[in-house]
Scaffold this motif. Structure first.
Motif, mmCIF file in Angstrom:
data_model
loop_
_atom_site.group_PDB
_atom_site.id
_atom_site.type_symbol
_atom_site.label_atom_id
_atom_site.label_comp_id
_atom_site.label_asym_id
_atom_site.label_seq_id
_atom_site.Cartn_x
_atom_site.Cartn_y
_atom_site.Cartn_z
ATOM 1 N N GLY A 171 -2.998 28.702 -5.328
ATOM 2 C CA GLY A 171 -3.273 28.215 -3.987
ATOM 3 C C GLY A 171 -4.076 26.953 -3.937
ATOM 4 N N ALA A 172 -4.461 26.425 -5.067
ATOM 5 C CA ALA A 172 -5.255 25.184 -5.058
ATOM 6 C C ALA A 172 -4.329 24.006 -4.921
ATOM 7 C CB ALA A 172 -6.069 25.069 -6.353
ATOM 8 N N ARG A 173 -4.305 23.383 -3.763
ATOM 9 C CA ARG A 173 -3.428 22.245 -3.552
ATOM 10 C C ARG A 173 -4.036 21.000 -4.157
ATOM 11 N NH1 ARG A 173 -1.465 21.648 2.413
ATOM 12 N NH2 ARG A 173 -0.145 20.173 1.309
ATOM 13 N N SER A 174 -3.187 20.163 -4.684
ATOM 14 C CA SER A 174 -3.674 18.917 -5.279
ATOM 15 C C SER A 174 -2.795 17.783 -4.824
ATOM 16 C CB SER A 174 -3.664 19.005 -6.813
ATOM 17 O OG SER A 174 -2.358 19.247 -7.271
ATOM 18 N N SER A 175 -3.283 16.592 -4.972
ATOM 19 C CA SER A 175 -2.548 15.420 -4.548
ATOM 20 C C SER A 175 -2.478 14.435 -5.678
ATOM 21 C CB SER A 175 -3.229 14.782 -3.336
ATOM 22 O OG SER A 175 -4.577 14.605 -3.597
ATOM 23 N N PRO A 176 -1.420 13.636 -5.715
ATOM 24 C CA PRO A 176 -1.182 12.764 -6.855
ATOM 25 C C PRO A 176 -2.227 11.677 -6.972
ATOM 26 C CG PRO A 176 0.779 13.021 -5.469
ATOM 27 C CD PRO A 176 -0.349 13.598 -4.748
ATOM 28 N N ARG A 177 -2.459 11.320 -8.215
ATOM 29 C CA ARG A 177 -3.392 10.202 -8.484
ATOM 30 C C ARG A 177 -3.124 9.633 -9.861
ATOM 31 N NH1 ARG A 177 -5.634 5.622 -8.151
ATOM 32 N NH2 ARG A 177 -7.778 5.425 -8.856
ATOM 33 N N ALA A 178 -3.337 8.370 -10.010
ATOM 34 C CA ALA A 178 -3.004 7.695 -11.254
ATOM 35 C C ALA A 178 -4.196 7.490 -12.131
ATOM 36 C CB ALA A 178 -2.368 6.365 -10.941
ATOM 37 N N THR A 179 -3.944 6.718 -13.128
ATOM 38 C CA THR A 179 -4.980 6.386 -14.100
ATOM 39 C C THR A 179 -5.392 4.944 -13.920
ATOM 40 O OG1 THR A 179 -3.852 7.873 -15.595
ATOM 41 C CG2 THR A 179 -5.543 6.482 -16.553
ATOM 42 N N ALA B 34 -8.118 13.977 -2.604
ATOM 43 C CA ALA B 34 -6.799 13.909 -1.979
ATOM 44 C C ALA B 34 -6.163 12.575 -2.313
ATOM 45 C CB ALA B 34 -6.909 14.079 -0.469
ATOM 46 N N PHE B 35 -4.830 12.594 -2.456
ATOM 47 C CA PHE B 35 -4.055 11.406 -2.792
ATOM 48 C C PHE B 35 -2.836 11.407 -1.875
ATOM 49 C CE2 PHE B 35 -1.210 9.215 -6.051
ATOM 50 C CZ PHE B 35 -1.730 7.950 -5.779
ATOM 51 N N GLU B 36 -2.933 10.686 -0.763
ATOM 52 C CA GLU B 36 -1.912 10.780 0.264
ATOM 53 C C GLU B 36 -1.374 9.402 0.628
ATOM 54 O OE1 GLU B 36 -0.700 13.662 1.447
ATOM 55 O OE2 GLU B 36 -2.003 14.673 0.001
ATOM 56 N N ASP B 37 -0.342 9.440 1.493
ATOM 57 C CA ASP B 37 0.308 8.194 1.887
ATOM 58 C C ASP B 37 -0.578 7.333 2.772
ATOM 59 O OD1 ASP B 37 2.503 9.048 0.506
ATOM 60 O OD2 ASP B 37 3.515 9.876 2.258
ATOM 61 N N ALA C 16 -5.177 11.608 3.892
ATOM 62 C CA ALA C 16 -6.079 11.950 2.793
ATOM 63 C C ALA C 16 -7.377 12.558 3.319
ATOM 64 C CB ALA C 16 -6.363 10.710 1.953
ATOM 65 N N LEU C 17 -7.925 11.982 4.394
ATOM 66 C CA LEU C 17 -9.148 12.528 4.979
ATOM 67 C C LEU C 17 -8.910 13.922 5.540
ATOM 68 C CD1 LEU C 17 -10.485 9.330 6.812
ATOM 69 C CD2 LEU C 17 -11.455 10.395 4.770
ATOM 70 N N ASP C 18 -7.784 14.104 6.212
ATOM 71 C CA ASP C 18 -7.471 15.435 6.747
ATOM 72 C C ASP C 18 -7.399 16.468 5.632
ATOM 73 O OD1 ASP C 18 -7.368 14.443 9.284
ATOM 74 O OD2 ASP C 18 -5.182 14.210 9.321
ATOM 75 N N LYS C 19 -6.826 16.059 4.519
ATOM 76 C CA LYS C 19 -6.661 17.004 3.412
ATOM 77 C C LYS C 19 -8.004 17.350 2.769
ATOM 78 C CE LYS C 19 -3.479 17.993 -0.300
ATOM 79 N NZ LYS C 19 -2.257 17.565 -0.997
ATOM 80 N N LEU D 126 0.847 -1.195 0.000
ATOM 81 C CA LEU D 126 0.000 0.000 0.000
ATOM 82 C C LEU D 126 0.880 1.241 0.000
ATOM 83 C CD1 LEU D 126 -2.899 1.151 0.228
ATOM 84 C CD2 LEU D 126 -2.549 1.193 2.704
ATOM 85 N N ARG D 127 0.722 2.081 -1.020
ATOM 86 C CA ARG D 127 1.556 3.272 -1.145
ATOM 87 C C ARG D 127 0.752 4.559 -1.013
ATOM 88 N NH1 ARG D 127 5.318 1.545 0.683
ATOM 89 N NH2 ARG D 127 7.042 0.492 -0.352
ATOM 90 N N LYS D 128 -0.455 4.577 -1.532
ATOM 91 C CA LYS D 128 -1.264 5.792 -1.509
ATOM 92 C C LYS D 128 -2.719 5.435 -1.261
ATOM 93 C CE LYS D 128 1.933 8.905 -2.581
ATOM 94 N NZ LYS D 128 2.259 10.058 -1.716
ATOM 95 N N VAL D 129 -3.465 6.443 -0.817
ATOM 96 C CA VAL D 129 -4.906 6.297 -0.634
ATOM 97 C C VAL D 129 -5.592 7.481 -1.291
ATOM 98 C CG1 VAL D 129 -6.813 6.092 0.982
ATOM 99 C CG2 VAL D 129 -4.607 5.043 1.528
ATOM 100 N N LEU D 130 -6.549 7.180 -2.149
ATOM 101 C CA LEU D 130 -7.349 8.206 -2.818
ATOM 102 C C LEU D 130 -8.639 8.432 -2.041
ATOM 103 C CD1 LEU D 130 -6.884 7.052 -6.476
ATOM 104 C CD2 LEU D 130 -6.657 9.416 -5.773
ATOM 105 N N VAL D 131 -9.006 9.663 -1.841
ATOM 106 C CA VAL D 131 -10.249 10.011 -1.169
ATOM 107 C C VAL D 131 -10.885 11.163 -1.928
ATOM 108 C CG1 VAL D 131 -11.309 10.934 0.925
ATOM 109 C CG2 VAL D 131 -9.464 9.244 1.102
ATOM 110 N N THR D 132 -12.172 11.089 -2.153
ATOM 111 C CA THR D 132 -12.889 12.225 -2.740
ATOM 112 C C THR D 132 -14.230 12.373 -2.043
ATOM 113 O OG1 THR D 132 -13.707 13.219 -4.788
ATOM 114 C CG2 THR D 132 -13.971 10.851 -4.573
ATOM 115 N N TYR D 133 -14.627 13.623 -1.818
ATOM 116 C CA TYR D 133 -15.900 13.926 -1.180
ATOM 117 C C TYR D 133 -16.256 15.372 -1.488
ATOM 118 C CZ TYR D 133 -19.568 14.485 2.324
ATOM 119 O OH TYR D 133 -20.759 14.727 2.941
ATOM 120 N N GLY D 134 -17.472 15.576 -1.910
ATOM 121 C CA GLY D 134 -17.962 16.934 -2.123
ATOM 122 C C GLY D 134 -17.118 17.754 -3.077
ATOM 123 N N GLY D 135 -16.557 17.118 -4.096
ATOM 124 C CA GLY D 135 -15.762 17.835 -5.073
ATOM 125 C C GLY D 135 -14.310 18.019 -4.687
ATOM 126 N N GLN D 136 -13.908 17.543 -3.513
ATOM 127 C CA GLN D 136 -12.516 17.643 -3.063
ATOM 128 C C GLN D 136 -11.854 16.273 -3.183
ATOM 129 O OE1 GLN D 136 -11.019 20.553 -2.083
ATOM 130 N NE2 GLN D 136 -12.936 21.625 -2.535
#
Length: 987
Positions: free
Chosen positions: A970-978, A872-875, A880-883, A860-870
């Motif tokens: 200022g829009a922070r983004s997090s990595p995500r793959a295809t 995050a792609f974090e370790d 990810a939830l915090d972001k 497990l390297r990353k976790v993708l989370v999306t909610y309400g248009g936001q």
């Protein structure tokens, strides 16, 4: 000129010609041939006996000999009764036709030619009669014996307590009685047709029927005989017409509102039903006319009657319903069909157990703007499982295999175990025997030394360690951890597909540790004892292995274990059950028990639409693992209940069947047929109850039906405007539907989390979300089995799984990070895309795994989370939830056109900034270097250097995000793959 009459030779015999002496073989040759023939017969007899005897021994060894005897006696009884009936029917008609032959035959070339055949068979008439009757009797008996289930259901059938809406008959008539009546009718038709053919041929051979001879074409005796047989055939046709009336209630047909419609429609009730009644009356009259030829000796009236019956069948049974459909139904189909659709809706929902499904409107967008509160609510909404049991099996394999002759199943299982007094979702698998990994393959090693697996391996479902590995709660060899002390040897499992001989003079390999190899001798009483020479000979023949007969490795105490997979053991013991495709292990009362869900089914529930189990239960997991396929006794069904929970002891092989659905009339019927085979529900222990769950295959059948049958209004059903579909799995390219997922979660109307089985729906032909469905899968709660559906509004567009995946794909920085993770020979794998209702919106979570460099297992390297248009792609999940709920996630706009398939069209997401500060590129270059350093460290097994490289990689990615945030408004983004891309390809 006087007429000359010539008497033909007696058709009961014929002259014999001169005998020709032929040289006979010598006595020695005759003795040799006779000996070989006797040996061949004895060999065939013993081969058949070996199969019968080994089956009996196996059923006796599992204490279910009553299943064997009941099944065998039923088959033998049906074989004998119906075989004799068919043999007597055909034989009697041949004998009667021969007895009614005319004493003289007409002088004609036809009769002269037939005389040759008559004289030829005259010496063998009795043997020919016996041979013909024996042949048809054997065929009929074999066919009848295959109907043992139909017979047992008919003779033991119990009432459903529900009546069909058309004929007001109990459902048991259609489920248990009608199939048996149809078999009897089919047998009657076969007997009448074969008897008619045999009688006609006999009459023709002996002159009762003539084709070219002068005079009458048939004698009076032949006319009467054949007329009675034709009358019986037509009478049976009358009965068929009558039964067809009831058959309309369980008849399947094409209907635009559904792929498989069952039950009466308007044209059936108002055209076919009266037509069948009229045809029944006509057939009865026609049969009486045939019987009347015994006195009238003419076929004129019955032939006219038969012609009228055929014409009526065409006009009344075919043309009239077509006219009604064309001119009455089609101009006003909605109004005409609505009453019958309502019956189908009610019956289908009842038959599949979805009548109590709770459909609730759900907004699909967050109702609370307080992000901090939402973040706190996530923990209450679900225990989000980031260990995907369908991904991490290779990780279990590499970290916990210990020896090459052990292996884990391709798909692990999800269960619940308590830790620190709190129940948590757990990924679990058994270390089973892997025959392909045995160092030296030979008969002794394969069947005597390597006989069993060893131990349970389990990991927390909601977390991973710092290296992305599973957080094991039970591990090592012998296994130790949170599960305490239990019998760890696995003699029965999903991978044990061959036989083993244990308990004798040959010691088994138990396991290996630092002190060396441990040996063991099986101490259970499972399997069949091979002390008896006859048993050894029978198994040598049955298994095609002569060494079983004479091998010195078999001696006192030797026992043979076979039929060792949990599903095949339950199927053999209860051949009337349909077996769920996913048996799963659990540690219960100090033993490893396989838990197997089993179903009772029928395809005779009136008005309930049919489904094909093989198709309905297929998904992206069964496409890659055929061991997860349902074991179906009936593939086409329209009634199903999870009526039995079964357990198989992994050490002793002991099988227990527990009555789960105490109201199921189909199970009650089988319990009458096989008494004392199913234990009452009260015998289920508390420990076992804690590990039972709602079965996946039943859930998949129900969700497929609910794509159409979630509506209760006939007009809505007919319009098709509310038809849903199960979406394809967005994380792979199998093209199959997404599998359901187990996780502990809380639906909006629930007070706390419960272990649940979940899935999503999309509109037919579109990718936005229509509904979310969950069933309470925990039997320890009051509303176990309750189906809850959150229906999203059609006026707004909420992204479905495929669109969410596409939104992930469209993030440039995420794709860049995945490209880095894929560097070298690494592969990226995407875990289960979980959907969790949260405060009116939907939270999507997906773990991302990497197989890096020399490591051939996913971490497990990353976790993708999306909610309400936001997004995050974090370790970690927490990061990810915090972001996302800290407002720092990447904003994602919904697709402009909800009809687009991929969600990658213009308008799906805001275009990323094309101008990046140079620091972004520098940080990405540093990340690339750190990644390559990590891969090199892996190849050299330098774990310290690998850890430093991972820290450098995380730091570089963090700098890239910060630079991106500063250079893109200022829009922070997090990595995500295809996820849609194939592993190893660049985005």
């Amino acid at each position: 000129m006087p007429t000359l009459a010539f008497q033909m030779p007696d058709r009961g015999g014929g002259p014999t010609g001169p005998r020709i002496r032929v040289g006979r073989p010598s006595r020695r040759v005759r003795t040799l041939l006779m000996t070989l023939g006797v040996l061949a017969v004895l060999g065939m007899v013993f081969t058949m006996f070996a199969g019968f005897w080994t089956d009996w021994l196996w059923y006796r060894s599992v204490d279910y000999s009553s299943v064997f005897t009941t099944t065998l006696s039923t088959k033998i009884g049906l074989f004998v009764v119906f075989g004799l009936l068919m043999a007597v029917s055909v034989g009697f008609n041949i004998w009667l036709a021969h007895r009614l032959r005319p004493p003289l035959s007409a002088m004609s070339m036809e009769q002269q030619n037939l005389d040759r055949y008559r004289m030829g068979i005259a010496p063998y008439k009795k043997w020919l009669l016996l041979g013909i009757t024996a042949l048809v009797g054997l065929i009929a008996g074999a066919s009848a014996s295959s109907q043992w289930r139909t017979w047992l259901m008919w003779v033991n059938g119990v009432s459903f307590g529900q009546k069909d809406p058309q004929f007001n008959l109990d459902v048991s008539f259609y489920a248990f009685d009608l199939p048996w009546y149809r078999f009897l009718l089919g047998f009657g038709f076969a007997a009448a047709i074969l008897g008619l053919i045999a009688a006609a041929l006999t009459h023709y051979l002996y002159g009762g029927l003539r084709i070219t001879s002068p005079g009458a074409r048939a004698t009076a005796a032949a006319t009467g005989h054949l007329s009675v047989l034709l009358g019986i055939f037509v009478a049976l046709k009358a009965i068929a017409y009558w039964l067809d009336r009831y058959g309309l209630a369980v008849k399947s047909s094409d209907f635009k509102a559904t792929d498989s419609w069952t039950g009466l429609r308007y044209v059936d009730a108002n055209a076919y039903l009266p037509a069948k009644t009229i045809l029944f009356c006509i057939a009865v009259i026609c049969a009486l006319l045939f019987f009347a030829t015994l006195w009238r000796r003419t076929w004129q009236l019955p032939v006219i009657g038969f012609g009228l019956m055929v014409l009526s069948a065409i006009l009344i049974g075919g043309l009239y319903p077509a006219i009604v459909q064309k001119f009455q139904v089609q101009p006003n189909e909605q109004a005409k069909e609505a009453p019958y659709v309502e019956k189908n809706l009610a019956a289908t929902r009842e038959a599949y157990g979805i009548d109590d499904s709770q459909v609730t409107e759900y907004p699909g967008v967050a109702e609370t703007k307080d992000q901090a509160k939402l973040r706190d609510d996530v923990a209450n909404a679900a225990s989000i499982r980031i260990m995907d049991p369908n991904i991490v099996s290779p990780t279990f394999q590499q970290l916990q295999q210990i020896r090459n002759y052990y292996a884990f199943p391709t798909n692990l299982d999800v269960d619940r175990y308590a830790k620190d007094g709190k129940e948590q979702d757990t990924v679990i698998g058994l270390r089973e025997l892997n025959y392909a990994g045995i160092p030296k393959r030979n008969w002794i090693n394969d069947h005597f030394r390597y006989t069993h697996g060893y131990g349970v391996v389990a990991a927390e479902g909601t977390s991973a360690d710092a290296g992305g590995r599973p957080a094991f709660t039970e591990s090592d060899l012998p296994s130790k951890g949170d599960l305490g002390t239990y019998e760890q040897r696995v003699y029965y499992g999903e991978r044990t597909t061959t036989y083993s001989i244990v308990g004798g003079p040959q010691k088994e390999i138990d396991y290996s540790d630092d002190s060396g190899e441990k040996t063991y001798s099986y101490k259970g009483d499972s399997g069949v004892n091979l002390d008896n020479p006859m048993n050894r000979a029978a198994y040598a023949v049955a298994f095609g292995e002569p060494q079983i007969l004479y091998s010195g490795a078999i001696g006192e105490g030797s026992r043979i274990l076979y039929n060792r997979t949990p599903k095949e053991r339950v199927e053999a013991i209860a051949p009337w059950l349909t077996i769920d495709g996913d048996a799963y292990p659990a540690v219960i009362d100090g033993r490893i028990q396989w838990i197997v869900d089993a179903y009772t089914t029928t395809n005779g529930y009136p008005y309930a639409s049919r489904t094909t189990l093989g198709d309905t239960t297929a998904d992206s997991l069964t496409a890659t693992n055929d061991q997860r396929a349902v074991v179906a006794q009936q593939n086409q069904v329209n009634y199903i209940r999870n009526s039995v929970k079964a357990t198989v002891d992994a050490y002793s092989g002991e099988v227990k069947l527990y009555q789960w659905d105490t109201q199921d009339p189909v199970l009650k019927t089988w319990m009458k047929a096989f008494p004392d085979t199913v234990e009452p529900r009260s015998e289920i222990s508390r420990d076992l109850m804690d590990h039972l769950r709602y079965p996946q295959d039943l859930f998949k059948v129900q969700r497929e039906l609910l794509t159409r049958y979630h509506v209760k209004d006939a007009n809505t059903f007919l319009s098709g405007s509310e038809v849903w579909q199960v979406p394809d799995d967005p994380t792979n390219k199998t093209g199959e539907t997404v599998p359901p997922y187990y996780l502990s979660m809380r639906m909006p109307d629930q007070d706390q989390q419960v272990f649940s089985l979940t899935t999503t729906f999309t509109p037919n032909g579109r990718d936005n979300l229509s509904a979310f469905m969950a069933v309470n899968a925990d039997p320890g709660t009051g509303d176990y089995g309750k189906i809850r559906i959150l229906k999203l509004p059609t006026s707004t567009t909420v992204s479905g799984p495929k669109q969410v995946q596409s939104q992930f794909n469209s993030q440039q920085d995420i794709a860049e990070t995945i490209r880095l993770l894929r560097g070298g020979d690494s592969e990226v794998e995407y875990g289960n895309l979980l959907t969790v209702p949260l405060d009116g919106g939907l939270l999507y979570v997906e773990p991302v795994y990497v197989r890096g460099g020399g490591l051939k297992y996913p971490l497990l390297r990353k976790v993708l989370v999306t909610y309400g248009g936001q997004t995050a792609f974090e370790d970690t999940l927490e990061q990810a939830l915090d972001k996302v709920f800290g407002g720092e996630g990447t904003p994602v706009e919904p697709p402009a056109d909800e009809g687009q398939d991929e969600g990658t069209d213009e308008g799906t997401t805001p275009p990323p900034s094309t101008q990046q500060p140079s620091t972004v590129q520098e940080a990405l270059n540093d990340a690339q270097k750190a990644f390559e350093a990590g891969q090199e460290a892996l190849k050299n097994n330098d774990w310290e250097a690998y850890g430093r490289a991972q820290e450098d990689l995380e730091g570089a990615l963090r700098r890239a995000e910060e630079a991106q945030s500063g250079g893109a408004g200022g829009a922070r983004s997090s990595p995500r793959a295809t996820p849609g891309a194939s592993p190893g390809s660049n985005s």
